[in-house]
Design an enzyme around this catalytic site. Structure first.
Site, PDB file in Angstrom:
ATOM      1  N   LEU A 197       0.867  -1.170   0.000  1.00 49.63           N
ATOM      2  CA  LEU A 197       0.000   0.000   0.000  1.00 49.63           C
ATOM      3  C   LEU A 197       0.905   1.221   0.000  1.00 49.63           C
ATOM      4  O   LEU A 197       1.978   1.210   0.611  1.00 49.63           O
ATOM      5  CB  LEU A 197      -0.901   0.032   1.241  1.00 49.63           C
ATOM      6  N   ASP A 198       0.472   2.279  -0.677  1.00 54.63           N
ATOM      7  CA  ASP A 198       1.243   3.515  -0.629  1.00 54.63           C
ATOM      8  C   ASP A 198       1.394   3.977   0.817  1.00 54.63           C
ATOM      9  O   ASP A 198       0.547   3.699   1.678  1.00 54.63           O
ATOM     10  CB  ASP A 198       0.539   4.621  -1.431  1.00 54.63           C
ATOM     11  N   LYS A 199       2.455   4.727   1.057  1.00 57.71           N
ATOM     12  CA  LYS A 199       2.742   5.201   2.417  1.00 57.71           C
ATOM     13  C   LYS A 199       1.522   5.854   3.057  1.00 57.71           C
ATOM     14  O   LYS A 199       1.188   5.581   4.219  1.00 57.71           O
ATOM     15  CB  LYS A 199       3.903   6.198   2.367  1.00 57.71           C
ATOM     16  N   THR A 201      -1.674   5.581   2.245  1.00 56.67           N
ATOM     17  CA  THR A 201      -2.929   4.825   2.144  1.00 56.67           C
ATOM     18  C   THR A 201      -3.011   3.898   3.341  1.00 56.67           C
ATOM     19  O   THR A 201      -2.037   3.235   3.688  1.00 56.67           O
ATOM     20  CB  THR A 201      -2.975   4.008   0.838  1.00 56.67           C
ATOM     21  N   ARG A 239      -5.387   5.934  -7.625  1.00 52.38           N
ATOM     22  CA  ARG A 239      -5.104   7.368  -7.685  1.00 52.38           C
ATOM     23  C   ARG A 239      -4.990   7.837  -9.141  1.00 52.38           C
ATOM     24  O   ARG A 239      -5.526   8.889  -9.508  1.00 52.38           O
ATOM     25  CB  ARG A 239      -3.826   7.662  -6.901  1.00 52.38           C
TER      26      ARG A 239
END
Length: 323
Positions: A141-143, A145, A241
């Site tokens: 997961l993105d930082k 998110t 995104r």
């Protein structure tokens, strides 16, 4: 003892229009997202990260067309260390873990961001994970998110979970709050690849991209924004995104793809403030389902929205009810 090696990091990015007026540390966190926000702040203060070639303060606003440049010499270890970072464990057995990742936690160490990550926390939770590639991490997961992730605890489980991801049989649903008011949901099928001029960004590309499919449906509409639920068929970097921005429905709080905050006419002061100060992209991995790698049983997990997204939705409702 772990060996150390020196590495020189040199990167530069031109500030996109969507980030004009952001604080320097906010823009840097989006453009140099291999590094933690605190590390970037320290480099700004030290003068290793400059604004148009000049030292600046972390709170300095970034102007149009500015260049952020990073030049730093790092010492990297060739092995990662366990760290006592609290984890929210949703499920655990001898084959896997399911965790609820908070926003702000980087998943995997990178140059200049070798500590304070999910991987370091996992090694502290279970030292045997050091024997697995990436400490058992099978997806990211993105930082900024939040939400659910599965981590393998054996090599066989890791292999099986990666195969399920590749076969698109893992079910992943996300809640997002976007700018814009779509009439209905839909299916986005658009290949994603590296942005042609900015290596930190992904983009929908005509040639050379990887297939990417996102489904979304409307949960609640507001005057200028919408709460949507997204389901991934594929798992490309920044997929939701990028796809939602491609639909002109960028996520609230996304400094890389979101553009400037857009307000409905006569927005309440509370809404103006929350949109201006929202700390990260409004994206949460709410549901995760997959087959257990040993028993074959289908496991499904869900995670409540974090407080900051609940607050955002409440303020959007209050603005809607006031008109």
């Amino acid at each position: 003892m772990s060996q150390t090696i020196s590495q020189t990091i040199e990167q530069a990015h031109i500030v996109p229009d969507a980030m004009i007026g952001l604080r320097l540390d906010q823009a840097a966190a989006a453009l140099f997202d291999d590094f933690s926000r605190e590390r970037l702040k320290s480099w700004i203060r030290e003068g290793a990260l400059t604004l148009d070639g000049q030292r600046a303060q972390p709170k300095s606003p970034v102007p149009s067309g500015a260049t952020l440049a990073l030049h730093v010499v790092l010492e990297e270890r060739d092995s990662w260390q366990p760290e006592a970072i609290e984890l929210e464990i949703v499920f655990a057995d001898d084959q896997l873990l399911v965790i609820n990742k908070p926003a702000g936690l980087v998943v995997h160490p990178a140059a200049g961001n070798e500590s304070g990550t999910l991987l370091n926390a996992l090694l502290h939770y279970d030292a045997t994970l050091a024997t697995l590639p990436r400490a058992g991490i099978v997806h990211r997961l993105d930082k900024d998110t939040s939400g659910l992730m599965v981590v393998a605890r054996t090599l066989a489980a890791q292999t099986a979970l990666v195969e399920q991801l590749q076969a698109r049989s893992v079910k992943r649903e996300y809640d997002a709050v976007v700018t814009g008011t779509p009439i209905a949901g839909g299916r986005i099928e658009a290949p994603i690849g590296r942005h042609p001029s900015d290596r930190k960004r992904q983009a929908v590309v005509a040639h050379g991209g990887k297939p990417a499919v996102t489904h979304y449906r409307v949960l609640e509409r507001f005057r200028g924004h919408t709460h949507v639920r997204c389901r991934l068929e594929t798992g490309r970097t920044h997929q939701i995104r990028v796809h939602m921005a491609h639909q002109r429905l960028p996520l609230i709080g996304d400094p890389l793809y979101g553009g400037r905050p857009r307000l409905p006419p006569g927005a309440t002061e509370a809404l103006k403030e929350v949109l201006r100060e929202f700390p990260r992209q409004a994206l949460h991995a709410r549901r995760l389902a997959f087959d257990h790698p040993v028993s074959g049983e289908t496991l499904a997990f869900s995670s409540e929205l974090p407080d900051e997204i609940y607050m955002l939705l409440d303020v959007l409702r209050e603005d809607r009810e006031s008109h």
